[in-house]
Design a protein around this motif. Structure first.
Motif: not given
Ligand code: MSP
Length: 646
Positions: A33-37, A90-92, A327-330, A332-336
């Protein structure tokens, strides 16, 4: 460091993780989540700083080290590579990884303690009460007791221990009114807002001074001038947010003043109290500004229980990454996970998201467009001088979506932002399909190119907005469109202008996303598919399977259920299991008359339930095809009704 206005920079943090084991999916979640932000702010042209790391002192870690028969430092050292490599895979893109055993942090915390002692905000006293090692929490409030009259932790419900020791106290009570005033003046301090009420109620119920040192343990930062005491682990750990950017370190004043106050601290709900009460009070005492906002998320649960090493229900992110890619796991975490709620982890949901959202809706759209362009010699696609009505309409939808997406992101409602983005992806798919560009290619070249261009502009927008969540895949998508991706300017503002004047130089690429079932086929020939802890647990015994009565039946009647846009009502002859009334949600895929006379597979011992006021006495089985259409399961040759499948 150049002076940048607040709107041009962003400092985001994760909690620092207790190192008692290697990271699990729960610890990865806050970091993703922090990486997305952080990446979202990069898209907006901001300079960002992102800190994560490990919380290495305290009783909990010391106990775990002892159990493992290791010295605490040796013990924590053994997990650091695992943390760093999981985050990397996980590309953080964190800018700094802090360890509370880093000498610069330890020294700065000692200085900070000394400053507060000198100021009179820390004083010596005696603590007698309960302590929860799991939460590293002194328990003040009246708490529940179990049958043996042991006091339970109000946070995690575990048994506590009695602590009776000399200690230093922080004058938390002094800051009660100041804190309440701050919350009142900053109603957006915590996202989601509702959590602020909990904090206010807690503070209003009365703050007692906080024990801030321990003498019963030695694994911690020694108290300045009194090394019988070590700093209480939370007083040590919370300070990471300032020491990571230079607080209390020579030559780092400029960096500290540049980045502080933090724009966002991210954490799960269980540690909000430490962040929203203790931390602001520490900062007030230190005469430092308070962080601007806190984002509080729910827990990832497994079988409805918090994923945690101590519950033995952890999912290993390394295995997930190997199976599905990072990336699919990222995604999933953010979407689900609805950010405000707990979310149960499920492999089925993860695979469903990959197949349906990523491979079908998004990957196929790109693939169909580029393949069609190549087939019709249209690798370079310019924007038309004048757009037609349906394309203008699509652009309008696109602009509305960008605006919704931004609103949700500003409130960190990631799942809502993605849901509005996916509605748009589906609109682009519908537009592409309705336009039938494969026909236009033969009859109206300009109209054909316009469809490619409108689809290309839509995909460019989608890829940029999704970049914070799936950076590499979206860079690939943009490559396939042949457009540049540069982070210097505010790309979100640029997208909001809706210029739609790009020239696309289309390039074929491999499928962006592979459906899990196709991947498995590939993996069978390689080495054995790694098995997740969770999957191991999910194996059923043959007796479990035998409990499900799967039988062949013939559909004798079928009719649409009027008030439903999904359901068809079936009357099914299941031989010795009798005639059954069964509802199937397949109106979109089958006409009732197509089903009559067909043999299907039915579960006949499901507990009957009411559907729209009528009884459903079983379930019919379908499988989802590549195109998303449900296909009925059947047998390859006619067999008597009521035959069991085994
Ligand atoms: N060390 C403290 C934090 C100090 S911050 C100054 C701590 N560590 S922890 O390892 O127990 O948990 C840290 C964070 O990990 C949680 O706040 C949360 O953000 C994340 N999670 C740990 N387990 C999780 C789930 N099962 N689900 C979601 N997040 C989880 O508390």
């Amino acid at each position: 460091m150049a002076n940048l206005s607040d709107s041009k920079k962003f400092y985001v943090t994760t909690p620092i993780y207790y190192v008692t084991a290697k990271p699990h999916l729960g610890s990865l979640y806050s970091t993703v989540l922090a990486d997305v932000v952080s990446r979202w702010n990069k898209l907006k042209g901001k300079k960002t700083f992102f800190v994560t790391g490990t919380d290495e002192h305290g009783q909990k870690v010391a106990n775990a080290a002892e159990k493992a028969g290791k010295q605490p430092k040796e013990f924590v050292d053994s997990f650091i590579d695992a943390y760093k490599s999981v985050f990397k895979s996980f590309e953080i893109e964190n800018d700094h990884f802090i360890r509370t055993t880093d000498p610069y942090h330890e020294k700065a915390v000692q200085q900070w303690l000394k400053m507060l002692i000198d100021k009179g905000d820390i004083y010596k006293g005696f603590y007698e009460g309960h302590y929860c090692t799991q939460c590293e929490l002194f328990i003040k409030e009246k708490s529940q007791e179990n049958e043996e009259k042991t006091v339970l932790c109000p946070d995690c419900g575990r048994e506590t221990e009695i602590v009776s020791e000399e200690c230093y106290f922080f004058r938390l009570s002094k800051y009660q009114d100041k804190l309440l005033k701050f919350y009142e003046e900053n109603p957006d301090f915590i996202a989601p807002k509702e959590r602020l009420k909990e904090v206010i109620n807690f503070v209003k119920s009365g703050l007692k001074d906080l024990s801030i040192s321990r003498t019963k343990i030695t694994w911690g930062i020694p108290f300045p001038g009194d090394d019988k005491h070590v700093a209480y682990v939370w007083a040590d750990a919370l300070n990471n947010y300032i020491t990571a950017i230079g607080y209390g370190q020579e030559g780092k004043k400029e960096s500290f003043e540049f980045w502080w106050p933090a724009d966002l601290h991210i954490m799960a709900k269980d540690i909000l109290r430490f962040h929203a009460i203790y931390w602001p009070a520490f900062l007030m005492a230190s005469e430092l500004l308070l962080p601007k906002r806190m984002l509080v998320h729910g827990w990832i649960t497994v079988d409805k229980r918090k994923m945690s090493k101590s519950f033995g229900n952890v999912v290993d992110p390394v295995e997930l990454e190997k199976l599905y890619g990072p990336e699919p796991v990222r995604y999933y975490l953010v979407r689900q996970m609805a950010i405000t709620q707990d979310g149960d982890f499920s492999i089925e949901d993860l695979e469903q998201r990959i197949s349906s959202d990523l491979a079908n809706d998004l990957g196929n759209l790109l693939n169909r467009m580029v393949t069609l362009a190549y087939k019709n010699d249209a690798k370079v696609v310019k924007a038309p001088k004048i757009w037609s009505e349906s394309e203008l309409e699509l652009r309008g939808e696109c602009l509305n979506m960008i605006s919704d997406f931004q609103t949700y992101m500003a409130d960190y409602q990631f799942h809502m932002a993605l849901s509005s983005l996916w509605k748009f992806i589906n609109k682009v798919n519908a537009y592409f399909h309705a336009k039938e560009p494969w026909k236009l290619a033969k009859t109206d070249r300009d109209a054909f190119l316009q469809v490619l261009s409108a689809t290309g502009h839509s995909l460019r927008t989608i890829a940029i907005l999704l970049w914070p969540i799936m950076p590499k895949k979206m860079e690939l998508l943009l490559n396939s469109l042949g457009v540049k991706f540069e982070l210097e300017k505010d790309l979100i503002q640029e997208l909001s202008l809706g210029k739609w004047d790009e020239t696309f130089m289309l390039q074929k690429i491999d499928m962006l996303f592979v459906k899990p079932e196709q991947k498995e086929k590939k993996m069978d020939t390689e080495k054995e598919k790694p098995v997740l802890e969770k999957e191991k647990k999910d194996y059923i015994k043959i007796d479990d399977f035998a409990k499900v009565h799967l039988v062949v039946g013939t559909i004798e009647q079928a009719e649409n259920v009027e008030k439903s846009n999904k359901l068809i009502k079936l009357q099914v002859n299941c031989g010795e299991f009798g005639k059954k009334q069964i509802f199937a949600g397949v109106k979109k895929f089958y006409k009732p008359e197509e089903l009559v006379g067909k043999q299907g597979i039915f579960v006949v011992n499901l507990k009957p339930r009411k559907i729209m006021g009528m009884e459903s006495q079983g379930m019919m089985l379908f499988a989802e095809g590549d195109d998303g259409k449900l296909q009925m399961a059947t047998v390859s040759a006619s067999v008597p009704n009521g035959m069991r499948l085994r």
